[in-house]
Design a protein around this motif. Structure first.
Motif, mmCIF file in Angstrom:
data_model
loop_
_atom_site.group_PDB
_atom_site.id
_atom_site.type_symbol
_atom_site.label_atom_id
_atom_site.label_comp_id
_atom_site.label_asym_id
_atom_site.label_seq_id
_atom_site.Cartn_x
_atom_site.Cartn_y
_atom_site.Cartn_z
ATOM 1 N N VAL A 126 0.852 -1.188 0.000
ATOM 2 C CA VAL A 126 0.000 0.000 0.000
ATOM 3 C C VAL A 126 0.885 1.234 0.000
ATOM 4 O O VAL A 126 2.048 1.176 0.427
ATOM 5 C CB VAL A 126 -0.934 0.034 1.238
ATOM 6 C CG1 VAL A 126 -1.959 -1.083 1.185
ATOM 7 C CG2 VAL A 126 -0.136 -0.023 2.536
ATOM 8 N N PRO A 127 0.366 2.385 -0.453
ATOM 9 C CA PRO A 127 1.128 3.625 -0.311
ATOM 10 C C PRO A 127 1.402 3.926 1.158
ATOM 11 O O PRO A 127 0.624 3.553 2.042
ATOM 12 C CB PRO A 127 0.199 4.671 -0.936
ATOM 13 C CG PRO A 127 -0.678 3.900 -1.868
ATOM 14 C CD PRO A 127 -0.887 2.574 -1.203
ATOM 15 N N ALA A 128 2.493 4.592 1.422
ATOM 16 C CA ALA A 128 2.894 4.847 2.809
ATOM 17 C C ALA A 128 1.982 5.853 3.506
ATOM 18 O O ALA A 128 1.823 5.801 4.728
ATOM 19 C CB ALA A 128 4.340 5.339 2.854
ATOM 20 N N ARG A 136 -3.322 5.825 0.261
ATOM 21 C CA ARG A 136 -3.222 4.725 1.229
ATOM 22 C C ARG A 136 -4.611 4.309 1.702
ATOM 23 O O ARG A 136 -4.925 3.122 1.770
ATOM 24 C CB ARG A 136 -2.360 5.135 2.419
ATOM 25 C CG ARG A 136 -2.268 4.072 3.516
ATOM 26 C CD ARG A 136 -1.449 4.564 4.701
ATOM 27 N NE ARG A 136 -1.446 3.607 5.790
ATOM 28 C CZ ARG A 136 -0.611 2.584 5.899
ATOM 29 N NH1 ARG A 136 0.297 2.386 4.954
ATOM 30 N NH2 ARG A 136 -0.671 1.772 6.928
ATOM 31 N N GLU A 137 -5.452 5.286 2.035
ATOM 32 C CA GLU A 137 -6.792 4.966 2.511
ATOM 33 C C GLU A 137 -7.619 4.313 1.410
ATOM 34 O O GLU A 137 -8.381 3.375 1.667
ATOM 35 C CB GLU A 137 -7.489 6.226 3.020
ATOM 36 C CG GLU A 137 -8.908 6.010 3.514
ATOM 37 C CD GLU A 137 -9.021 4.982 4.629
ATOM 38 O OE1 GLU A 137 -10.127 4.424 4.799
ATOM 39 O OE2 GLU A 137 -8.021 4.727 5.342
ATOM 40 N N ALA A 138 -7.473 4.798 0.184
ATOM 41 C CA ALA A 138 -8.207 4.182 -0.929
ATOM 42 C C ALA A 138 -7.787 2.731 -1.123
ATOM 43 O O ALA A 138 -8.624 1.847 -1.354
ATOM 44 C CB ALA A 138 -7.968 4.987 -2.214
ATOM 45 N N LYS A 145 5.300 0.777 6.928
ATOM 46 C CA LYS A 145 4.167 1.569 6.471
ATOM 47 C C LYS A 145 3.739 1.280 5.042
ATOM 48 O O LYS A 145 2.696 1.764 4.599
ATOM 49 C CB LYS A 145 4.487 3.061 6.632
ATOM 50 C CG LYS A 145 4.584 3.516 8.073
ATOM 51 C CD LYS A 145 4.797 5.019 8.156
ATOM 52 C CE LYS A 145 4.874 5.484 9.600
ATOM 53 N NZ LYS A 145 3.598 5.239 10.306
ATOM 54 N N THR A 146 4.511 0.539 4.309
ATOM 55 C CA THR A 146 4.140 0.240 2.915
ATOM 56 C C THR A 146 3.422 -1.100 2.781
ATOM 57 O O THR A 146 3.226 -1.581 1.668
ATOM 58 C CB THR A 146 5.383 0.247 2.012
ATOM 59 O OG1 THR A 146 6.284 -0.777 2.442
ATOM 60 C CG2 THR A 146 6.072 1.601 2.046
#
Length: 355
Positions: free
Chosen positions: A55-57, A62-64, A107-108
């Motif tokens: 996921v994006p950091a 990230r939420e999407a 976080k990724t």
């Protein structure tokens, strides 16, 4: 059973895809012995099995991505309030955000639940048996509880330990035979193990020692504890249940009304409706004027005008929806002066005795 001892397994370190959990655990806990119950946090099982997604950091991306992953892990939405979603996973677990976890991982990535926690528990038990240890294995994760604040660990998977202890048929000290008591043993042991683990302590495995009958034979898994839909009295959240009820009211069957002939029209007859019908009529008593007859529930328009007949249609739907809420099916018969709603099955109308 004289007592239990709960021991942390320290020094396992970070777990990555492909790691041998049996090797990591036995290296960190050479003191393990037959009959122990290993409570293993699902997070390290998922990591070892490669159940991570990119996921994006940060940022809205990230939420999407998280929402898309949540949708993929969700069998049905049980309740939603603001950003919090309680869902049923494809495994059958009901939990917040389908158990998707962002803690103890970079976080990724996000960590998903094991694809088959019972199979994961069996595989780890077999690997430990290959090292000469006869133990039970519980794969645990943290959940909330309906009507209770706070979190506790529960069993998502289990092997080598009976998931339930059934007390039905036993006699209590007062001579009463127990009828319903089944203890969710693996959930209780999972919660005990969490007391010496914790998300911030870097202790993903606990050992519960002293519980009898562990590791001796194949046992049913944690799937045994899942309540089926037929026996689930609280399968939806409040808002979702209300919405489902409104949808059901809007789609009641039997909309094609049957016209009453002159011979079949009912005059007022003293009648006593069944309890379900009484409850339904009480629900709409302040909104609908209805007359109970031997045939059913008679409604007439307040005035014979288009507006009066429209209002009657609304009242018909109110009564039928109230009946449906009590589990009573109904049909509608029309006449020149109004309609009769006929309850069926549990809603049978019972005329008063003549005497």
């Amino acid at each position: 059973m004289e007592g239990l001892e709960v021991l942390p397994v320290r020094g396992i370190g970070d777990v990555t895809a492909g790691d041998d959990l049996a090797e990591l655990i036995t290296a960190a806990a050479p003191w393990l012995r037959d009959g122990d119950v290993l409570v293993v946090t699902s997070k390290i099982v998922s990591k070892a099995e490669g159940r991570l997604v990119d996921v994006p950091a940060d940022g809205p991306e990230r939420e999407a991505a998280r929402q898309e992953i949540l949708a993929g892990e969700t069998s049905r939405v049980v309740a939603r309030r603001g950003p919090t979603a309680i869902v049923q996973t494809h495994h059958g677990f009901v939990m917040a955000a389908a158990g998707i976890d962002a803690s103890n991982v970079d976080k990724t990535h996000l960590v998903l639940l094991p694809a088959d926690p019972d199979a994961s528990a069996r595989a780890l038990r077999a690997a430990l048996a290959g090292r000469g240890l006869r133990v039970g294995v519980i794969v645990s994760d943290t959940m909330g509880r309906a009507w209770r604040l706070g979190l506790t660990d529960v069993a998502l998977g289990a092997a080598g330990i009976a998931p339930l202890r059934d007390h039905k048929g036993e006699i209590d000290p007062y001579g009463n035979e127990l009828q319903l008591t089944e203890m969710a043993v693996i959930d209780e042991l999972a919660a005990a193990g969490e007391l010496v683990k914790g998300k911030c302590d870097g202790v993903p495995v606990a050992v519960v020692r002293g519980y009898p009958g562990v590791g001796e034979a194949e046992t049913p898994g944690a799937v045994t504890l899942l309540r089926d839909a037929a026996s689930d009295m609280f399968s939806l959240g409040t808002a979702e249940a209300r919405a489902e009820g409104l949808r059901a009211a809007a789609t009641l069957p039997g909309g094609g009304a049957v016209r009453m002939s002159a011979q079949s029209q009912d005059g007022p007859v003293a009648a006593r409706p069944g309890a379900a019908v009484e409850r339904a009529l009480a629900t709409v008593a302040e909104l609908v004027e209805a007359e109970v007859t031997a045939r059913g529930i008679r409604l007439t328009p307040a005035e014979r005008s288009p507006a009066g007949w429209v209002a009657l249609g609304i009242d018909i739907h109110r009564v039928r929806a109230a009946l449906a809420a009590e589990g009573v099916a109904s049909s509608v018969r029309t006449g020149e002066d109004g309609v009769v709603i006929e309850p069926h099955d549990a809603g049978k109308v019972e005329p008063h005795d003549a005497g």
